[in-house]
Enzyme design. Sequence first.
Site, PDB file in Angstrom:
ATOM      1  N   GLU A 469      13.540  63.975  37.622  1.00 27.47           N
ATOM      2  CA  GLU A 469      14.564  63.559  36.669  1.00 27.47           C
ATOM      3  C   GLU A 469      15.340  64.792  36.215  1.00 27.47           C
ATOM      4  O   GLU A 469      16.385  65.079  36.769  1.00 27.47           O
ATOM      5  CB  GLU A 469      13.895  62.827  35.499  1.00 27.47           C
ATOM      6  N   GLU A 742       6.846  63.869  25.469  1.00 24.88           N
ATOM      7  CA  GLU A 742       7.845  62.798  25.468  1.00 24.88           C
ATOM      8  C   GLU A 742       7.398  61.626  24.604  1.00 24.88           C
ATOM      9  O   GLU A 742       8.171  61.059  23.848  1.00 24.88           O
ATOM     10  CB  GLU A 742       8.065  62.310  26.904  1.00 24.88           C
TER      11      GLU A 742
HETATM   12  C1  RAM Z   1      14.137  58.894  30.092  1.00 21.23           C
HETATM   13  C2  RAM Z   1      14.481  60.301  29.820  1.00 21.23           C
HETATM   14  C3  RAM Z   1      15.129  60.617  28.505  1.00 21.23           C
HETATM   15  C4  RAM Z   1      15.664  59.454  27.786  1.00 21.23           C
HETATM   16  C5  RAM Z   1      15.974  58.291  28.682  1.00 21.23           C
HETATM   17  C6  RAM Z   1      16.514  57.095  27.965  1.00 21.23           C
HETATM   18  O1  RAM Z   1      14.314  58.666  31.452  1.00 21.23           O
HETATM   19  O2  RAM Z   1      13.361  61.107  30.025  1.00 21.23           O
HETATM   20  O3  RAM Z   1      14.315  61.363  27.642  1.00 21.23           O
HETATM   21  O4  RAM Z   1      16.817  59.873  27.127  1.00 21.23           O
HETATM   22  O5  RAM Z   1      14.864  57.929  29.410  1.00 21.23           O
END
Ligand code: RAM
Length: 949
Positions: A469, A742
Amino acid sequence: MNDDTPTTAGTRVREVRVERRTDGAFADTPTPRLSWTVESDVPGWWQAGAEVRLDGGEALRLDTDESRFVPWPFDPLTPHARHTLEVRVTGTDGGTSPWSDPVTVRSVFLADGEWAGRFVGLAGPGPDDDATPGLLRTELDLPGDVARATLYASAHGVYQVEINGQDVDDAVLKPGWTAYQHRLVHEATDVTALLRTGANAVGVRLAGGWWTEKYGFHGAAQTFYGEQPAAAVHLHVELADGTIRVLTTGPDWRGAVAGVVVASGIYAGERVDAGRAVSGWSLPGFDDAAWAPVRVDASDVVPEPAIAEPVRRVGELSVREVITTPSGRTVLDFGQNLVGRLRVRVTGERGQVITLRHAEVLEHGELGVRPLRHAAATDHLVLSGGDDTFEPEFTFHGFRYAEVDGWPGELDLEAARAAVTAVVISSDMRRTGWFESSDERVNRLHENVVQGMRGNFVSLPTDCPQRDERLGWTGDIQVFGPTASYLFDSNAFLASWLRDVAAEQAARGGVCPIVVPFVLPFGSKPAAAWGDAAAVVPTTLLERFADRRALAEQYPSMRAWADVLLDLSGERLLWEGMFQFGDWLDPDAPPDDPAGAKTDPDIVASAYLVRSLQLVTRAAREVGDAAGVERYGDLAERARLAWAAEYTTPSGRIVSDAQTAYALAITFDLVDDATRAVMGDRLAWLVRRAGYRIGTGFVGTPIIQDALTGTGHADVAGRLLLQTGVPSWLYAVTMGATTVWERWDSMLPDGSINPGEMTSFNHYAFGAVADWLHRTVAGLAPDAAGYRRLRVAPVPIAGLDHAVTRFSTPYGLAEAGWVARDGEIVVHTVVPPNASAVVVLPDGSGEFEVGAGRHEWTVPDPRDRSVPPPVTLGSTLGAVADDPEAFATVLAAVEAADTGHTGALRSLKEWTDQRTLEEELVRLPSGAPEQVRTALDDLNARRGAVVAG
Ligand code: RAM
């Protein structure tokens, strides 16, 4: 003022800069702004005027008290120019400083139409081949001495240039990642010392990088920009006799699939074969007869000067531990989750392959690679047979652990330390902000935020640095921007990224996409709190860096975003019914539905509509657009009233009775003062009911502490900050985290990795709380753009004995903090010269203003330090939750009773005054209540003794 004006002994000009970059005085425009800081021991020092001179020439007097972003006072600069710049200042005290050290200002822009480098790549690989790294070269004969030479270069891919066998600089992964199809940046490196009279060679090492990477999810990733890399060079040489020689990339260059980099991808990792080194390839006279003429690619985009610091190697870490995993593999632990790659020194047989797999965590003792999704994050090092030093060049990994396979010989700790080093890379911004408190866990949290920022500021602000990502998610940086602007001088970095935001928006009717650069096969519709980055981030640059030029440059982009929202929200001025990420990763959302938050996404979207309209109004005021002020100001107010009318009740409840909803209403000024107070109380009540655990996701987390402290609930904010149960900021710390995660529970309490898709261990969004630590807990906030006036208003948090922050403001080093001592709080601050501070002391006395210098005050400690009343089985759950010691005692006793129900009690969400501890314990197997009673008796006795004693 002239040269014999008396000087003020202790006043000195420091940090003379042009424009934004902190790693040199690079003029990226003919009229760069000037900035300097002043050090002075004169209390209250304030600038009365300044003088500036170029090349030791005549001094120009500037009648200004401003020392930040002063308009260029000289004739516009020409391309390739180089000047020394000096500054001296006169204070209102009448004294004049000595001249500053001279700073070399270099023009790094080219004239319109001057850029002539064409994008060239290897002719060999066909369009369907994998991106192929390789080498490009040419030679250049210089008939005379070189006076000055500048290399301008860029790439569709990532590259380094060698001149006569030497790398031109120490930057890595050039030119970084921008919205390539709209905007490319070039370096402008002084290479005078590398060229000589006669024959010279120029070579390029080239790989695909972000240009050829495949983007997308669930195995459906697609190439976005191009299949093969290309590089463009424009070398400008000025000979001693004044003649100019220009060398550019074109069809006469030659290239070969050669060099040590065999294959490379950002996500995949790199294959490096030391046996493929080509000796002398970037020296003159190298025989390139076997090399092929290059391929020339068309490109409409003329590169512009890089305005941000490049990515560099910014640190090194050595092996902390060598682990043999349960399955018998060898894993190196670097003790810190980091972003970069390994440098390996090794000797072995030709053709032997060492494989390095990288991961952030271990799970059940083995490398935890599942969170990487489709990113292989694996490097292969092929030995030459001699002494080799490897460092994969065109990739990077997010990791703390590296599994090593194929090592020739023993790899014990001593051998590993001698052979392997982790090289940390990041955009090379200057560190500016620090924080320290009496709680080591909070300090670790802060350090985790710093580490996470380092790793996610690699050329662009990314969500994460490890999995497939690593994208410029707009929502993440929108919430983290203020923190980023404090920890490092990220002005240049963010101003550069904002140009990509504007470019992507222009290509899609004003919609600021969810990621910038935009490379996804979906997600071109606007999303609240993500696209709002277009309005929020320029405002952050104004507030934190006084960057009015960036604001003016971005103003059309800000407006365009606001207009998109106005179209969507129609007459009712409510943004409803569309897909939203909303309060993304609310801890109560199921692992496989990160958008399933407690706060209705429409409430978030319509709140952000108001926010963006407010910010565009403010920007309109700054840039002097009176019509804009009127239009957006009026719409902002109407949207605010619409929000309140639609989503709140007359008594102050919000339709979604959740922490994030109240935090939004309070911090975005969506309601009147009386309602705001009621909502603050409700927010505090909700937090307490949750047992002082956080219930917010990406939208609520960055603002909940402000909402609490801003409505008089510092005690509740303190409990949230110091909470260690899951979810909380310190939970990850107690689990050994070295970066911010996260998810609140990326790692579950049992040490297994959260089963959800979104499980990175290095995501900065939740780390946005650090901005509140700086502004409120230590108490150093901007009160005027760029900290010209500080706001020093520390809020001593229950559970802390001291907190202090240091920060290099645009005006110089500032500090604020407090220490609790014998029932009193000693507050201190350092205000830099040419700045002032509004001070609000924690005893509730009124605010006052002070000037430059060090100040200290002692006031009574306003915090409740009485011993809490005894806690018994008859106490309410609310009372238990209010008493951290009692709370811990109850949990420990239930755990000791071994009922297997501690988890249930821990995650109980009903810590109210209407339920008693006894009622709750009844639900647990018998025995537990008795143990809890005994434990509480002990606690009460101990505290009673303290009171009596
Ligand atoms: C995930 C990403 C990010 C977020 C989006 C909506 O894929 O890691 O942190 O902003 O989702």
